[in-house]
Design a protein around this motif. Sequence first.
Motif, short mmCIF file in Angstrom:
data_model
loop_
_atom_site.label_atom_id
_atom_site.label_comp_id
_atom_site.label_asym_id
_atom_site.label_seq_id
_atom_site.Cartn_x
_atom_site.Cartn_y
_atom_site.Cartn_z
N LEU A 232 -76.53 -50.99 34.62
CA LEU A 232 -77.54 -50.65 33.51
C LEU A 232 -78.93 -50.98 33.49
O LEU A 232 -79.37 -51.77 33.26
CB LEU A 232 -76.59 -51.10 32.03
N TYR A 233 -79.69 -49.52 34.01
CA TYR A 233 -81.03 -49.96 33.40
C TYR A 233 -81.60 -49.42 32.59
O TYR A 233 -81.40 -48.36 31.87
CB TYR A 233 -81.83 -49.18 35.10
N ILE A 234 -82.25 -50.43 31.81
CA ILE A 234 -83.05 -50.13 30.72
C ILE A 234 -84.91 -50.00 31.25
O ILE A 234 -85.51 -50.99 31.58
CB ILE A 234 -83.55 -51.17 29.68
N ASP A 235 -85.25 -48.76 30.90
CA ASP A 235 -86.36 -47.80 31.50
C ASP A 235 -87.52 -48.78 30.34
O ASP A 235 -87.15 -49.07 29.54
CB ASP A 235 -86.54 -46.84 32.40
N ALA A 271 -89.62 -55.89 28.88
CA ALA A 271 -89.09 -56.99 29.21
C ALA A 271 -89.02 -58.05 28.01
O ALA A 271 -88.37 -59.61 27.31
CB ALA A 271 -89.01 -57.97 30.52
N PRO A 272 -89.66 -59.11 28.17
CA PRO A 272 -91.60 -59.67 27.12
C PRO A 272 -90.14 -59.25 26.11
O PRO A 272 -89.88 -60.86 25.06
CB PRO A 272 -92.46 -59.62 27.42
N LYS A 273 -89.84 -58.32 25.62
CA LYS A 273 -90.00 -58.24 24.13
C LYS A 273 -88.90 -57.56 23.75
O LYS A 273 -87.66 -57.85 23.42
CB LYS A 273 -90.82 -56.50 23.84
N PHE A 274 -87.78 -56.54 24.86
CA PHE A 274 -85.93 -56.04 24.88
C PHE A 274 -85.42 -57.45 25.41
O PHE A 274 -84.32 -57.74 24.49
CB PHE A 274 -86.19 -55.06 26.16
N ASP A 324 -89.87 -54.07 38.66
CA ASP A 324 -91.09 -53.34 38.76
C ASP A 324 -91.56 -52.43 38.39
O ASP A 324 -92.13 -51.55 37.62
CB ASP A 324 -92.40 -53.53 39.77
N SER A 325 -90.12 -51.53 38.48
CA SER A 325 -90.10 -50.12 38.66
C SER A 325 -88.74 -49.18 38.44
O SER A 325 -88.03 -49.71 39.25
CB SER A 325 -91.59 -49.37 39.89
N LEU A 326 -89.21 -48.08 38.39
CA LEU A 326 -87.65 -47.45 38.90
C LEU A 326 -87.51 -47.48 40.07
O LEU A 326 -85.83 -47.82 40.31
CB LEU A 326 -87.80 -45.68 38.42
N ASP A 327 -88.19 -47.66 40.90
CA ASP A 327 -87.30 -47.08 42.88
C ASP A 327 -87.37 -48.27 42.83
O ASP A 327 -85.92 -48.48 43.28
CB ASP A 327 -89.26 -47.40 43.43
N ALA A 328 -87.12 -49.75 42.09
CA ALA A 328 -86.63 -51.01 42.74
C ALA A 328 -85.75 -51.12 41.84
O ALA A 328 -84.23 -52.13 41.94
CB ALA A 328 -87.32 -52.04 41.62
N ALA A 329 -85.23 -50.28 40.46
CA ALA A 329 -83.96 -50.50 39.67
C ALA A 329 -82.69 -49.10 41.20
O ALA A 329 -82.19 -50.22 41.40
CB ALA A 329 -83.83 -49.81 38.55
#
Lengths: 433, 433
Positions: A232-235, A271-274, A324-329
């Motif tokens: 699961l990728y959280i954008d 990330a820091p908030k989620f 760092d990015s959608l592409d990394a995901a």
Amino acid sequence: MTEAFTRPLLATIQSVHQASRTTGQLSTEAKNHALEAIAQALETFAPEILAANQQDCEQAQAEGLPNALIARLKLDANKLQGAITGVRQVAGLADPVGEVQIKRELDTGLILQRLTCPLGVLGVIFEARPDAVIQISSLAVKSGNGVVLKGGKEAIHSCQAIVKAIHQGLAQSDYPAAALALLTQRSEIQQLLELDQWVDLIIPRGSNEFVRYIQDHTRIPVLGHADGICHLYIDQAADLAQAVAITVDSKTQYPAACNAIETLLVHAEIAPKFLPMVCDALQAKGVELRGDATSCQFVELVPATATDWATEYCDLIVSIKVVDSLDAALEHIDTYGSGHTEAIVTQDQETARKFLAQVDAAGVFHNCSTRFADGFRYGLGAEVGISTAKLPPRGPVGLEGLITYKYQLVGDGHIVQDYSGPRAKAFTHQDLT
Amino acid sequence: MTEAFTRPLLATIQSVHQASRTTGQLSTEAKNHALEAIAQALETFAPEILAANQQDCEQAQAEGLPNALIARLKLDANKLQGAITGVRQVAGLADPVGEVQIKRELDTGLILQRLTCPLGVLGVIFEARPDAVIQISSLAVKSGNGVVLKGGKEAIHSCQAIVKAIHQGLAQSDYPAAALALLTQRSEIQQLLELDQWVDLIIPRGSNEFVRYIQDHTRIPVLGHADGICHLYIDQAADLAQAVAITVDSKTQYPAACNAIETLLVHAEIAPKFLPMVCDALQAKGVELRGDATSCQFVELVPATATDWATEYCDLIVSIKVVDSLDAALEHIDTYGSGHTEAIVTQDQETARKFLAQVDAAGVFHNCSTRFADGFRYGLGAEVGISTAKLPPRGPVGLEGLITYKYQLVGDGHIVQDYSGPRAKAFTHQDLT
């Protein structure tokens, strides 16, 4: 493995193959009548089936088999009635056989049709659950296939009682009882896997290791999947409350399922908030959290090792990685995903479009839980299994996984020579449907 | 096999895989534009390609390779122009990608679609014919796949010149040139077959032995067939003149083809009259006749041995067997047929119906030649190969053999927990197409 076992097995499977040559021609009415006859016979023989199951369960307890296995083995009156209801539901499904997929005139009087037809003989190998015999038998009848069933030895009395009832039911129908056979010896599995001349599809039901073993030991096509490593990728553009709810559902709603997630990918910007939000919610559900170095900066996690990304936990454990990015995901999913189900949470439509297009998996989901990847939830009516193979059938597979098609060409003396050379006739290639 | 070969091969195939993640998103217009660019580049580089082919042919002659192979290797201006016309024809075919097969509301705001998509990376391994590079490349582009091509070493200069031209053409298009690669080392075949993580379908083009070798040495799905043992059954109710014409066409129109018959089955009742007729006609075409004991009573034949029934001659040889009934013909076909194409000649509709229904083969034909079993004759537009596998794609396979599908589910925060337990929401399961 003795000769004594080998000969009857081959004879049994050849009989099923032989009988299956006619089951494909049964009308929808004849098949539905056979299903109703099976349902009634199961009701008639219910006391005998439940007593046989009681015997299996006592034996399993005496042998100290795991409680989870005994729970799957146990068939009470309610569960049996549920399975019988399932038989009648299969009767209500559309007949997958005889559908005209192509009807085309190649030339005057030369008509091509592509028609759906049964595969032939299904080999179903399952552990414990005796109700699987009922479900798969009804699907085999509806799809016009023959079927060879091999249950676990812990369920042998239950399976024998169920198949006896099914055979009694089939005796009142046009579907030949010889087209459905039960194997009872463990040694017969390997032989079954070698009989690719007579068996057309293997359906294994059991653990990942079990499915992988089957896949590695047969030339017969295997319907199923060994792994379910879902992400699961959280954008960065996710609705965070929605992302928490989807994460919790995807991980905890039924963690042993193949469509539960193993890894959560989180965009660095949120990330820091989620991460504190989602980790609180997961921990409240008893989930063990493992994370990469970056995620450990924001929450207290067990550091993840390289093997975590390649592991299907089948348990209340999740690995977390910050990208760092959608592409990394996409790159992570391309490397570690098993092609089962992959999901993104984002409010950004263009990011979602790219994710859905580029991820190569049987299921690609946007803003919903991976747990929806299931034949019943998809509305397929019945699920034979979930396939992570590339060629169809892929994903949750209903009756269509049990059929194939053949080309039927009817002419009136047409020969190819007339369509060759300098004075060749031309094909008309006119679709008639 | 040295490290020096291994590393570039893996890097090459990973590059193709990487590039192929975007080719599935190209529009129909972009793909057709790429095909036109390829066609133009091939025209521009025609002199270079023909010179390279000349070099290959001279080398093959110097090495004393068989004439039949040199004939397949030879690429003259006409054959090249034909292949270029083929590229433009592929541009004219319907785009197989992005078709919506299912569109279903599972619940309000939760929409499931099943969409066709490319397989990913095709691995094509072929002998001799350099024009195969052009054909398969155009099919790969149209289907949005990446492709790794491995030609025979006798065609190496031709293949390199063709791929250079194709890459020049692709450089003018949105289809990335990196998604199409040529392998030139024989040692790379085995490595290619092992890369099941990166390659999604193997298409072998060559002899039966070659295809069987490929099938036995990879876990990647293989599109094709090793055997083509086709039968023609002449029923007692056949129009005998029609039966002779269909027999001659099925055997002699192109005897090396997989859809040519190997065995003629003749009903006993018409054998005394039909066998002399058909044997005269076959012998006039130079066919060697082999027969079982019964057929030898009516005509002078070489006695057939047990191996004849299981042999694909690929030559002007036919085996003949007299059978007592339709069931005996069906039994013979069930035992010896390879599931390719099986035909009956009869004027009896009920007999024909039973034959077409009970024979388990990719093609079941009535009153026409088995030689019609072909993608172009079926009107598929292009043929990737003929598959005798049970699961689809089966029979002559067009572009659809190069695609699969995936399920796309789009929600708005939907989770499975809401559809579980005593207060479970119900699915609507409403088809939207």
